[in-house]
Scaffold this motif. Structure first.
Motif, PDB file in Angstrom:
ATOM      1  N   ILE A  57       3.697  39.717  60.681  1.00 61.47           N
ATOM      2  CA  ILE A  57       5.007  39.165  61.033  1.00 61.47           C
ATOM      3  C   ILE A  57       4.867  38.179  62.182  1.00 61.47           C
ATOM      4  CG2 ILE A  57       7.277  39.724  62.000  1.00 61.47           C
ATOM      5  CD1 ILE A  57       7.240  42.296  60.402  1.00 61.47           C
ATOM      6  N   PHE A  58       4.071  38.561  63.205  1.00 60.30           N
ATOM      7  CA  PHE A  58       3.852  37.670  64.345  1.00 60.30           C
ATOM      8  C   PHE A  58       3.285  36.333  63.882  1.00 60.30           C
ATOM      9  CE2 PHE A  58       1.628  35.821  67.898  1.00 60.30           C
ATOM     10  CZ  PHE A  58       2.412  36.132  69.003  1.00 60.30           C
ATOM     11  N   GLU A  59       2.278  36.389  62.999  1.00 57.86           N
ATOM     12  CA  GLU A  59       1.591  35.164  62.589  1.00 57.86           C
ATOM     13  C   GLU A  59       2.346  34.398  61.505  1.00 57.86           C
ATOM     14  OE1 GLU A  59      -2.389  36.371  61.657  1.00 57.86           O
ATOM     15  OE2 GLU A  59      -2.955  36.465  63.800  1.00 57.86           O
ATOM     16  N   SER A  60       3.423  34.994  60.984  1.00 59.73           N
ATOM     17  CA  SER A  60       4.242  34.269  60.004  1.00 59.73           C
ATOM     18  C   SER A  60       5.307  33.416  60.675  1.00 59.73           C
ATOM     19  CB  SER A  60       4.911  35.258  59.041  1.00 59.73           C
ATOM     20  OG  SER A  60       5.913  36.031  59.713  1.00 59.73           O
ATOM     21  N   GLN A  61       5.476  33.578  61.984  1.00 65.84           N
ATOM     22  CA  GLN A  61       6.454  32.777  62.707  1.00 65.84           C
ATOM     23  C   GLN A  61       5.991  31.326  62.778  1.00 65.84           C
ATOM     24  OE1 GLN A  61       8.362  34.947  66.230  1.00 65.84           O
ATOM     25  NE2 GLN A  61       6.362  35.938  66.072  1.00 65.84           N
ATOM     26  N   PRO A  62       6.915  30.391  62.953  1.00 63.18           N
ATOM     27  CA  PRO A  62       6.523  28.982  63.086  1.00 63.18           C
ATOM     28  C   PRO A  62       5.516  28.799  64.216  1.00 63.18           C
ATOM     29  CG  PRO A  62       8.901  29.184  62.841  1.00 63.18           C
ATOM     30  CD  PRO A  62       8.382  30.575  63.013  1.00 63.18           C
ATOM     31  N   ALA A  63       4.644  27.829  64.051  1.00 64.19           N
ATOM     32  CA  ALA A  63       3.576  27.603  65.021  1.00 64.19           C
ATOM     33  C   ALA A  63       4.127  27.370  66.430  1.00 64.19           C
ATOM     34  CB  ALA A  63       2.715  26.422  64.587  1.00 64.19           C
ATOM     35  N   ASP A  64       5.264  26.661  66.529  1.00 65.81           N
ATOM     36  CA  ASP A  64       5.797  26.386  67.867  1.00 65.81           C
ATOM     37  C   ASP A  64       6.330  27.656  68.532  1.00 65.81           C
ATOM     38  OD1 ASP A  64       7.907  26.613  66.114  1.00 65.81           O
ATOM     39  OD2 ASP A  64       9.070  24.956  66.982  1.00 65.81           O
ATOM     40  N   GLU A  65       6.839  28.606  67.739  1.00 70.98           N
ATOM     41  CA  GLU A  65       7.313  29.869  68.305  1.00 70.98           C
ATOM     42  C   GLU A  65       6.128  30.725  68.763  1.00 70.98           C
ATOM     43  OE1 GLU A  65       9.699  33.095  69.550  1.00 70.98           O
ATOM     44  OE2 GLU A  65       9.957  30.921  69.402  1.00 70.98           O
ATOM     45  N   GLN A  66       5.072  30.750  67.982  1.00 76.72           N
ATOM     46  CA  GLN A  66       3.883  31.474  68.406  1.00 76.72           C
ATOM     47  C   GLN A  66       3.320  30.874  69.697  1.00 76.72           C
ATOM     48  OE1 GLN A  66       0.919  32.664  65.423  1.00 76.72           O
ATOM     49  NE2 GLN A  66       2.284  31.852  63.850  1.00 76.72           N
ATOM     50  N   ALA A  67       3.310  29.547  69.756  1.00 73.16           N
ATOM     51  CA  ALA A  67       2.796  28.871  70.950  1.00 73.16           C
ATOM     52  C   ALA A  67       3.663  29.188  72.167  1.00 73.16           C
ATOM     53  CB  ALA A  67       2.736  27.360  70.713  1.00 73.16           C
ATOM     54  N   ARG A  68       4.980  29.274  71.959  1.00 71.07           N
ATOM     55  CA  ARG A  68       5.887  29.610  73.070  1.00 71.07           C
ATOM     56  C   ARG A  68       5.590  31.001  73.608  1.00 71.07           C
ATOM     57  NH1 ARG A  68      10.224  32.440  74.334  1.00 71.07           N
ATOM     58  NH2 ARG A  68      10.298  33.437  72.286  1.00 71.07           N
ATOM     59  N   LEU A  69       5.382  31.950  72.703  1.00 70.62           N
ATOM     60  CA  LEU A  69       5.111  33.322  73.123  1.00 70.62           C
ATOM     61  C   LEU A  69       3.780  33.414  73.865  1.00 70.62           C
ATOM     62  CD1 LEU A  69       6.307  35.217  69.922  1.00 70.62           C
ATOM     63  CD2 LEU A  69       7.401  35.236  72.181  1.00 70.62           C
ATOM     64  N   ILE A  70       2.761  32.736  73.360  1.00 73.43           N
ATOM     65  CA  ILE A  70       1.457  32.774  74.025  1.00 73.43           C
ATOM     66  C   ILE A  70       1.530  32.080  75.386  1.00 73.43           C
ATOM     67  CG2 ILE A  70      -0.935  31.994  73.894  1.00 73.43           C
ATOM     68  CD1 ILE A  70      -0.205  34.418  72.143  1.00 73.43           C
ATOM     69  N   ALA A  71       2.304  31.002  75.479  1.00 73.50           N
ATOM     70  CA  ALA A  71       2.480  30.332  76.767  1.00 73.50           C
ATOM     71  C   ALA A  71       3.160  31.266  77.759  1.00 73.50           C
ATOM     72  CB  ALA A  71       3.293  29.046  76.589  1.00 73.50           C
ATOM     73  N   MET A  72       4.127  32.061  77.294  1.00 72.24           N
ATOM     74  CA  MET A  72       4.791  33.045  78.142  1.00 72.24           C
ATOM     75  C   MET A  72       3.789  34.085  78.634  1.00 72.24           C
ATOM     76  SD  MET A  72       7.745  35.793  77.055  1.00 72.24           S
ATOM     77  CE  MET A  72       6.518  36.731  76.117  1.00 72.24           C
ATOM     78  N   VAL A  73       2.919  34.540  77.720  1.00 74.76           N
ATOM     79  CA  VAL A  73       1.881  35.504  78.088  1.00 74.76           C
ATOM     80  C   VAL A  73       0.964  34.918  79.160  1.00 74.76           C
ATOM     81  CG1 VAL A  73      -0.198  36.671  77.246  1.00 74.76           C
ATOM     82  CG2 VAL A  73       1.919  36.772  75.914  1.00 74.76           C
ATOM     83  N   HIS A  74       0.530  33.688  78.964  1.00 72.02           N
ATOM     84  CA  HIS A  74      -0.376  33.052  79.923  1.00 72.02           C
ATOM     85  C   HIS A  74       0.278  32.850  81.274  1.00 72.02           C
ATOM     86  CE1 HIS A  74      -3.007  31.246  76.464  1.00 72.02           C
ATOM     87  NE2 HIS A  74      -3.153  32.543  76.602  1.00 72.02           N
ATOM     88  N   GLU A  75       1.560  32.482  81.262  1.00 73.26           N
ATOM     89  CA  GLU A  75       2.271  32.301  82.535  1.00 73.26           C
ATOM     90  C   GLU A  75       2.336  33.614  83.306  1.00 73.26           C
ATOM     91  OE1 GLU A  75       6.592  30.709  84.250  1.00 73.26           O
ATOM     92  OE2 GLU A  75       6.194  30.727  82.097  1.00 73.26           O
ATOM     93  N   GLY A  76       2.635  34.707  82.592  1.00 72.86           N
ATOM     94  CA  GLY A  76       2.690  36.008  83.251  1.00 72.86           C
ATOM     95  C   GLY A  76       1.343  36.479  83.719  1.00 72.86           C
ATOM     96  N   ALA A  77       0.288  36.108  82.987  1.00 76.41           N
ATOM     97  CA  ALA A  77      -1.067  36.569  83.324  1.00 76.41           C
ATOM     98  C   ALA A  77      -1.656  35.832  84.516  1.00 76.41           C
ATOM     99  CB  ALA A  77      -1.980  36.379  82.117  1.00 76.41           C
ATOM    100  N   ARG A  78      -1.125  34.645  84.803  1.00 76.45           N
ATOM    101  CA  ARG A  78      -1.735  33.814  85.843  1.00 76.45           C
ATOM    102  C   ARG A  78      -1.809  34.554  87.176  1.00 76.45           C
ATOM    103  NH1 ARG A  78       1.230  29.723  85.033  1.00 76.45           N
ATOM    104  NH2 ARG A  78      -0.213  28.824  83.527  1.00 76.45           N
TER     105      ARG A  78
END
Length: 209
Positions: free
Chosen positions: A36-57
């Protein structure tokens, strides 16, 4: 584990029919099936990963795939036989006696378990596993990586009070890491050129259910 048992676990974790869930630190504390996660549009997946990276910084964050074995067994969820058998083994008297003897701690009464899979770009930031109500005494990692190079990342890192890495362990095959809780540790990011996912069974030796 015996070599045959470890290979059976590895085969279960690499079965394409296995339903993994993508886990990341989020307010709802909800894992999403990877499909389900990987079926989302590429830009939505990128947004979520960017959120993860921002929190991880500068804080705590993670992203990896997992299967909660203990929860699945207790709720009747379909589970590969090898994983269900491992959970039963971990909670029988022989294994619990082994854990008590290894640690010298008679408080160990229960073991939980989840399968984890770290692919390229996935990681687990520094944390200490402390959760007093959960009765966590010791954390463990049963590594199931037949071939791994340190350059691929996915190292189990231990840090001191200054945040310096004082020990690092490369994932192996049929190798058990055990450490006392609380203790600050992390899993370094798996590189894009890693030749396989980092696979393990992990959880805690607990004082109660």
């Amino acid at each position: 584990m015996t070599d045959d048992s470890a290979r059976a676990l590895h085969a279960a974790l690499t079965d394409e029919a296995l339903v993994w869930r993508r886990s990341l630190d989020n307010p709802a504390n909800v894992d999403v099936p990877v499909a389900i996660f990987e079926s989302q549009p590429a830009d939505e997946q990128a947004r979520l990963i960017a959120m993860v990276h921002e929190g991880a910084r500068d804080g705590f964050q993670y992203v990896y795939d997992r299967i909660r074995i203990g929860y699945g067994v207790s709720t009747g969820e379909a589970m590969p036989e090898a994983l269900a058998a491992l959970y039963t083994l971990f909670n029988n008297d022989l294994w619990l006696d082994f854990a008590r003897t290894l640690t010298g701690d008679d408080r160990i009464a229960r073991v939980d378990a989840m399968a984890t899979r770290f692919g390229p770009g996935q990681f687990l930031n520094g944390h200490n596993d402390q959760h007093e109500q959960a009765g966590r005494l010791y954390a463990y990692v049963l590594n199931l990586c037949p071939r791994w190079r340190a350059e691929w990342g996915g190292l189990l890192l231990f840090k001191d009070d200054r945040g310096e890495v004082v020990e690092a362990f490369t994932p192996g095959f049929n190798v058990l890491n055990v450490f006392r809780v609380p203790q600050t540790h992390a899993v370094s990011m798996v590189t894009p050129f890693a030749g396989a996912p980092r696979l393990s069974i992990t959880g805690w030796w607990r004082s109660h259910a």
